[in-house]
Structures are given as C-alpha cells and as structure tokens.
Design a protein around this motif. Sequence first.
Motif, short mmCIF file in Angstrom:
data_model
loop_
_atom_site.label_atom_id
_atom_site.label_comp_id
_atom_site.label_asym_id
_atom_site.label_seq_id
_atom_site.Cartn_x
_atom_site.Cartn_y
_atom_site.Cartn_z
N ILE A 6 0.72 -1.28 -0.01
CA ILE A 6 -0.02 -0.13 -0.03
C ILE A 6 0.95 1.35 0.05
N LYS A 7 1.93 1.18 0.75
CA LYS A 7 2.90 2.42 0.81
C LYS A 7 3.69 2.59 -0.51
N GLU A 8 4.01 1.34 -0.91
CA GLU A 8 4.65 1.53 -2.22
C GLU A 8 3.87 2.12 -3.38
N ALA A 9 2.60 1.83 -3.44
CA ALA A 9 1.43 2.36 -4.31
C ALA A 9 1.59 3.91 -4.16
N GLY A 10 1.84 4.52 -2.87
CA GLY A 10 1.69 5.85 -2.87
C GLY A 10 0.62 6.16 -1.58
N TYR A 11 0.14 5.41 -1.06
CA TYR A 11 -0.98 5.50 -0.01
C TYR A 11 -0.66 5.45 1.26
N GLU A 12 -1.27 6.03 2.11
CA GLU A 12 -0.93 6.13 3.58
C GLU A 12 -2.23 5.65 4.14
N ILE A 13 -1.78 4.65 5.17
CA ILE A 13 -2.93 4.16 5.95
C ILE A 13 -3.41 5.05 7.14
N THR A 14 -4.68 5.12 7.44
CA THR A 14 -5.24 6.12 8.27
C THR A 14 -6.12 5.38 9.16
N ASP A 15 -6.58 4.18 8.82
CA ASP A 15 -7.30 3.60 9.83
C ASP A 15 -7.54 2.05 9.24
N ARG A 16 -8.09 0.91 10.26
CA ARG A 16 -8.06 -0.31 9.81
C ARG A 16 -8.89 -1.05 10.76
N CYS A 17 -9.44 -2.30 10.62
CA CYS A 17 -10.30 -3.12 11.51
C CYS A 17 -10.08 -4.62 10.75
N VAL A 18 -10.47 -5.53 11.53
CA VAL A 18 -10.61 -6.76 10.87
C VAL A 18 -12.00 -7.40 11.13
N ALA A 19 -12.39 -8.13 9.80
CA ALA A 19 -13.86 -8.27 9.87
C ALA A 19 -13.79 -9.95 9.75
N LYS A 20 -14.55 -10.59 10.53
CA LYS A 20 -14.34 -12.22 10.47
C LYS A 20 -15.78 -12.61 9.76
N LYS A 21 -15.82 -13.88 9.07
CA LYS A 21 -16.98 -14.58 8.50
C LYS A 21 -16.34 -16.06 8.86
N GLY A 22 -16.93 -16.47 10.02
CA GLY A 22 -16.63 -17.82 10.25
C GLY A 22 -14.87 -17.62 10.67
N ASN A 23 -14.29 -18.86 10.31
CA ASN A 23 -12.73 -18.56 10.37
C ASN A 23 -12.19 -17.72 9.27
N PHE A 24 -12.64 -17.05 8.54
CA PHE A 24 -12.19 -16.40 7.39
C PHE A 24 -12.15 -14.94 7.70
N LEU A 25 -10.85 -14.29 7.93
CA LEU A 25 -10.76 -13.30 8.34
C LEU A 25 -10.22 -12.34 7.26
N ARG A 26 -10.76 -10.84 7.27
CA ARG A 26 -10.52 -9.82 6.14
C ARG A 26 -9.84 -8.81 6.86
N GLN A 27 -8.82 -8.12 6.37
CA GLN A 27 -8.54 -6.77 6.83
C GLN A 27 -9.13 -5.59 6.10
N ILE A 28 -9.72 -4.64 6.77
CA ILE A 28 -10.31 -3.43 5.84
C ILE A 28 -9.41 -2.23 6.20
N VAL A 29 -8.81 -1.69 5.30
CA VAL A 29 -7.64 -0.53 5.34
C VAL A 29 -8.21 0.37 4.65
N VAL A 30 -8.20 1.60 5.37
CA VAL A 30 -8.47 2.80 4.86
C VAL A 30 -6.99 3.65 4.29
N CYS A 31 -7.12 4.04 3.20
CA CYS A 31 -6.03 4.60 2.71
C CYS A 31 -5.97 5.81 1.92
N VAL A 32 -5.13 6.75 2.26
CA VAL A 32 -5.57 8.07 1.31
C VAL A 32 -3.88 8.53 0.98
#
Length: 292
Positions: free
Chosen positions: A266-292
Amino acid sequence: MEMRSLFGVESETNIIKTPIAINPSRSPFIKERIEVLFEGDTLSEIVDQADQIELGETTFKVLYVKINDLDPSVKIGYWERRNIERDIGWKVQGLADVQNPDKIFGIVTLGGRWYLGNYIKSESVWLHHLKKPREYSTALSTRVARAIVNIAVPNPEGIKVIDPCCGIGTVLVEALSMGINIVGRDINPLVTDGSRENIAYFGLQGDVTTGPIADVTEKYDVAIIDMPYNLYTHATPEDQLSILKHARSFAEKVIVVTIETMDDMIKEAGYEITDRCVAKKGNFLRQIVVCV
C-alpha cells in the motif's frame, strides 16, 4: 471503524450523542435514532416540556429507548418504563395510539440527562440482500459490505465511487441501495454478468463494465477494492501491487479489503494508511484498510 468514519468519534458505550444526522438504516450496526426536541437534568423536566408538542389529529406513542449508558445496577424495569411513557404521553397534545401511530417519540437517558425527540427505527436493508441469483462463498457478507461502503463514503453528497474489482457486486448492491453514486468494473466477464444480474434482481440500476483496472481513466473520490483471491479471479502479489498503483492514478482515497497484510504494498503504491479493522466470516478473516 464505521462509527469513527460516520461520526468522527468512537463511543465507549453503545449510544452516541452527535450533531451528525445519519439515516439509521444506512448502517447494519445502528438500531435507532432520536432527533432531540427537549432535554433536561430530570425526567420531570421532560414531562413538563412535553406539553409543548401539539399534534392535532396526528396519532402518536411514546417509546422508552432501552439502549442507554445506565449502570446495570440502576436499570429501569418494565413497569417503570411504561409509567415514564404514560406520564409523557398524557402531556402530548394529540391522539395516543400504541398499535399503529403516525408518529413515535423516543425518551432516553445519557450522561445523567434525559432526552425526548422524534424516534426513527432502523430497517435492516442489508438482510433483504442476503439471497442473490449469483453468489459465491468467499464474497463479502452483505452486512460487512454495507459497513465498508459507509466507511468509504460517510457523506455521499457529490462523491463519485468505483469498485474496480467488483466481483458479483455485493458492495455495489449495498451502495446503490443507499443512493450512492458508484460504478463497478471487473476483468472477468463471468462476474460482471453476475454483478449486473444481482443489481437488477433488487430493482437497482448501476453501471458495470468489463475490463482491466489499467483502462480506468475517469477520476473518482473513492475506490473500494476487495482484492481478488477466489476461484473466479486470483491476483498474484505483482497483480495486487499493480491494482493499487493504478487506483492511485484515479482515486484520492481507497478502501482495501484483503485477507493478508499489504501495508508495504500500500505504501509502495503511494497511499498512507489512516485506519483499519478486521472483519470475521466464520474462520475467514479480512482486513479493511483505509488509505489516502
């Protein structure tokens, strides 16, 4: 994270006081809203003010809202809640109707003060979108997709959004159902066909095109990118970096949904991470990352 995006703050309790008016049906996590008309340090102050409400022939009822910040040791019981509703209702100048009222007033306590106002109950719109003609098991849940849209677009007015890896359109359906200006795109014609079918199934209208992200030339305020990883479309690390770099060229802000940590990419692409969280669907985890 949705709360932080919508209201700019995060409440330590399950109730929040804010000047920002959000339709509670936008969020799968908001149950109800009170538009405050009167407030006071004591319940008797609210009762006294309620006689200012003049409804004429309009029917109404008063509802004690059980979500509050009271300590469990001082929770208000059922009969006391009914008495509070009755005492306020006697003061309102209108026709009481507890079964099918034209208007509902909510009474709630927060921070040691009492508040009375117009009550608006959330409708679980996302639940209506659970069953789609086209589905696959690793797609975002409608609940998470709706929250992601709110994180991406807390104030939709004048905002243009793109989902350039839209898959079967789970995010598109939630965004379009909220009236958000969003378009979809995917490199795989099988999933864009499915996305169009799902959108039409719910009576919505949206633009979905087929083609690589590299061909996107129009500018957008926000991009929502659920990184491809399923059996229909899979992206290598090189593909993922390319997706992010192309997004940087047409979107000022991007919400990245990923099953693996991509901070360096994400940083290499030129974005800065401003917030994040993890969402669960059973044992399946996803990171949700806000970038500007």
